[in-house]
Design an enzyme around this catalytic site. Sequence first.
Site, PDB file in Angstrom:
ATOM      1  N   VAL A  34     -20.726  16.771 -17.502  1.00  0.00           N
ATOM      2  CA  VAL A  34     -19.606  17.640 -17.144  1.00  0.00           C
ATOM      3  C   VAL A  34     -19.932  19.093 -17.488  1.00  0.00           C
ATOM      4  CG1 VAL A  34     -17.160  18.155 -17.567  1.00  0.00           C
ATOM      5  CG2 VAL A  34     -17.915  15.778 -17.439  1.00  0.00           C
ATOM      6  N   CYS A  35     -20.618  19.300 -18.599  1.00  0.00           N
ATOM      7  CA  CYS A  35     -20.901  20.656 -19.087  1.00  0.00           C
ATOM      8  C   CYS A  35     -21.579  21.562 -18.063  1.00  0.00           C
ATOM      9  CB  CYS A  35     -21.725  20.603 -20.370  1.00  0.00           C
ATOM     10  SG  CYS A  35     -20.872  19.793 -21.737  1.00  0.00           S
ATOM     11  N   PRO A  36     -22.624  21.098 -17.367  1.00  0.00           N
ATOM     12  CA  PRO A  36     -23.263  22.033 -16.443  1.00  0.00           C
ATOM     13  C   PRO A  36     -22.359  22.443 -15.292  1.00  0.00           C
ATOM     14  CG  PRO A  36     -24.219  19.842 -16.200  1.00  0.00           C
ATOM     15  CD  PRO A  36     -23.338  19.819 -17.413  1.00  0.00           C
TER      16      PRO A  36
END
Length: 182
Positions: free
Chosen positions: A51-53
Amino acid sequence: MPDRMVGKQAPRFEMDAVMPNKEFKKVSLEENMKNDKWTVLFFYPMDFTFVCPTEITAMSDRFEEFDDLDAVIVGASTDTIHTHLAWIKTDRKENGLGDLNYPLAADTNHVVARDYGVLIEEEGIALRGLFIIDPEGELKYSVVNHNNIGRDVDETLRVLQALQTGGLCPANWKPGQATLNV
């Protein structure tokens, strides 16, 4: 129960970071304040996750809109600057970040995440916390998500613009609309 932070002076920070030119440098709230800039500080859990990128690159892709609003973006996790750099050097097609338009900071001692109330102590990682700080250092906005849920860049920009009006913005206010007159 944690103390209220919004409406108070934001915790000051200084962290090592990977800059857009891929050099290591320090970023600090004091520097942003000295330059009369708003600060959008956001925490994410870990490098090389899924999810972070999506969030990090979405913020980078909209960098100019934040810059036009005199806002500095600082992304932060508890990973090292070396891990950040490796992730930046990984192509987006391979779950990497590619080039970024703002710094990624390393809160390896967990002080900043703890100060902002987003540290998951037992895991040593941060929740998805986002904070908007005005040029005088007052924390104006705070939102914390579960780590499974990405944030909305449109909403971050909308809130920043609402805060910059200095007025009373009703529910569903959009940039360009009138503020409330009381």
